[in-house]
Design a protein around this motif. Structure first.
Motif, PDB file in Angstrom:
ATOM      1  N   THR A  44      71.169  32.140  75.490  1.00  0.00           N
ATOM      2  CA  THR A  44      70.872  33.778  76.051  1.00  0.00           C
ATOM      3  C   THR A  44      70.121  34.333  77.012  1.00  0.00           C
ATOM      4  N   ARG A  45      69.421  32.282  77.925  1.00  0.00           N
ATOM      5  CA  ARG A  45      69.559  32.585  78.641  1.00  0.00           C
ATOM      6  C   ARG A  45      70.544  33.152  80.000  1.00  0.00           C
ATOM      7  N   HIS A  46      71.822  32.007  79.997  1.00  0.00           N
ATOM      8  CA  HIS A  46      72.542  32.522  80.438  1.00  0.00           C
ATOM      9  C   HIS A  46      73.386  33.826  80.607  1.00  0.00           C
ATOM     10  N   GLY A  47      73.377  34.655  79.605  1.00  0.00           N
ATOM     11  CA  GLY A  47      74.094  35.523  78.877  1.00  0.00           C
ATOM     12  C   GLY A  47      72.915  36.866  80.003  1.00  0.00           C
ATOM     13  N   LEU A  48      71.804  36.768  80.243  1.00  0.00           N
ATOM     14  CA  LEU A  48      70.671  37.924  80.291  1.00  0.00           C
ATOM     15  C   LEU A  48      70.724  37.755  81.744  1.00  0.00           C
TER      16      LEU A  48
ATOM     17  N   PRO B 139      60.948  36.196  84.498  1.00  0.00           N
ATOM     18  CA  PRO B 139      61.361  34.612  85.909  1.00  0.00           C
ATOM     19  C   PRO B 139      62.566  34.801  85.731  1.00  0.00           C
ATOM     20  N   LEU B 140      63.833  35.310  85.065  1.00  0.00           N
ATOM     21  CA  LEU B 140      64.606  35.471  85.479  1.00  0.00           C
ATOM     22  C   LEU B 140      66.056  36.556  86.976  1.00  0.00           C
ATOM     23  N   ALA B 141      64.080  37.415  86.953  1.00  0.00           N
ATOM     24  CA  ALA B 141      64.983  38.267  87.818  1.00  0.00           C
ATOM     25  C   ALA B 141      63.899  37.770  89.086  1.00  0.00           C
TER      26      ALA B 141
ATOM     27  N   LEU C 280      71.936  40.977  83.811  1.00  0.00           N
ATOM     28  CA  LEU C 280      70.707  40.549  84.572  1.00  0.00           C
ATOM     29  C   LEU C 280      70.650  42.298  85.947  1.00  0.00           C
ATOM     30  N   PRO C 281      72.009  41.519  86.633  1.00  0.00           N
ATOM     31  CA  PRO C 281      72.090  42.542  87.676  1.00  0.00           C
ATOM     32  C   PRO C 281      72.577  43.937  87.735  1.00  0.00           C
ATOM     33  N   THR C 282      73.138  44.412  86.789  1.00  0.00           N
ATOM     34  CA  THR C 282      73.713  45.144  86.309  1.00  0.00           C
ATOM     35  C   THR C 282      72.819  45.910  85.364  1.00  0.00           C
ATOM     36  N   ALA C 283      72.028  45.771  85.553  1.00  0.00           N
ATOM     37  CA  ALA C 283      71.390  46.541  84.574  1.00  0.00           C
ATOM     38  C   ALA C 283      69.739  47.229  85.292  1.00  0.00           C
TER      39      ALA C 283
END
Ligand code: C2E
Ligand code: MG
Ligand code: MG
Ligand code: MG
Length: 288
Positions: free
Chosen positions: A23-27, A79-81, A31-34
């Motif tokens: 999921t983390r990888h998918g998110l 955190p991912l962002a 993320l960049p296009t969200a």
């Protein structure tokens, strides 16, 4: 995640950890296009004056409406962002939307009369602090929306400012000089030197939810009471206002009011919600 046992390293099968990693990888990939796809939205949670119960403003809290996973809380993607750098454009978007929203609340009710000057609190990530565009972006957003700097409060966590050098503090000082309030978020969790507070351009302490939680028990732990009392009196002697997070019961609110806290936020008053709800809460409160 690799776990070690008895000195040897084994890769233990852990389906849950795998699922989380996937999921983390998918998110991270999505993320960049969200942002361009308009998948982020903001909820607002009222900030309430403990003395008279009036709504004084709101904190903007971002959410991601993910096409597969539904609404994701910021703990899942901030955190991912931060890791991918998207936090800079995302943070700028949150700031602009929130200030615009505050302007709309005000316009809808003819300025300060009915609603009072509702203020807007926006969280800043440490990455935004070190980004050179912060001051200019903020100035431009305030100009575009026609809002005064003192309607805005930027929240920075205590841990982001621990050991901060002058370069890191410079943009915050500039903003503070313009009249923007700076709040120290999650205060009391970061082991910062209290004397250090003098050096920081902050005007608000946001006492972490862990303190509020200890007020849930009755009678509250006397040591916790003393600590909060001490923080409040130190804050006030340094001319800082004290806001408390995570107020879930009337008993907590009363205890924190007696201890001298100024403003409160939490489920007892309202959960974070859409902008119209904040407006209605503030209006009901202003007109009785
Ligand atoms: P925070 O700034 O400390 O925000 C307060 C958090 O406490 C929010 O969680 C809020 O929904 C939650 N909360 C409010 N009242 C209560 C209560 O009575 N009980 C409990 N148990 N919780 C309560 P949320 O919305 O999940 O946000 C989590 C964190 O994500 C925020 O903590 C903030 O650090 C970060 N965050 C949110 N929006 C943004 C943003 O736009 N930019 C950045 N950089 N960070 C953000
Ligand atoms: Mg905050
Ligand atoms: Mg907080
Ligand atoms: Mg917190």
């Amino acid at each position: 995640r690799a776990k070690s046992a008895g000195g040897n390293r084994f890769e233990l099968a852990d389906p849950e950890a795998d699922a989380r990693a996937i999921t983390r990888h998918g998110l991270t990939t999505a993320l960049p296009t969200a942002l361009d796809r308009g998948e982020f939205f903001i909820e607002y949670q009222p900030l309430v004056h403990l003395g008279d119960g009036s709504v004084r403003g709101a904190e903007a809290l971002v959410r991601w409406l993910h096409p597969q996973h539904g609404v994701l809380s910021p703990d899942r993607f901030i955190p991912l962002a931060e890791h991918t750098g998207l936090i800079v454009p995302l943070g700028r978007w949150v700031l602009e939307q929130s200030v615009r929203q505050a302007r709309e609340w005000r316009d809808r009710h003819g300025g300060a009369e009915a609603l009072g000057p509702l203020r807007i609190n926006v969280n800043l990530s440490p990455c935004q602090l070190t980004h050179p565009g912060l001051v200019q972006d903020t100035v431009e957003i305030l100009e575009r929306t026609g809002m005064e700097p003192d309607a805005l409060c930027l929240e920075v966590t205590e841990s982001a400012l621990i050991g901060a050098d002058d370069d890191l503090l410079k943009p915050l000082r500039r903003l503070a000089e313009m009249g923007v309030d700076i709040a120290l978020d999650d205060f009391g969790t970061g082991y910062s030197n209290l004397a250090n507070l003098r050096r920081l351009p902050v005007s608000v302490l946001k006492l972490d939810r862990s303190f509020t939680q200890s007020m849930q028990r009755f009678p509250a732990d006397p040591v916790d009471l003393k600590i909060v009392e001490g923080i409040v009196s130190l804050a006030h002697s340094l001319d800082l206002a004290v806001t408390v997070e995570g107020v879930e019961t009337g008993a907590q609110a009363e205890q924190l009011r007696i201890l001298g806290c100024d403003t409160a936020q939490g489920w007892y008053y309202a959960r974070p919600g859409p902008p119209d709800r904040l407006h209605d809460l503030a209006l009901v409160d202003a007109t009785g």
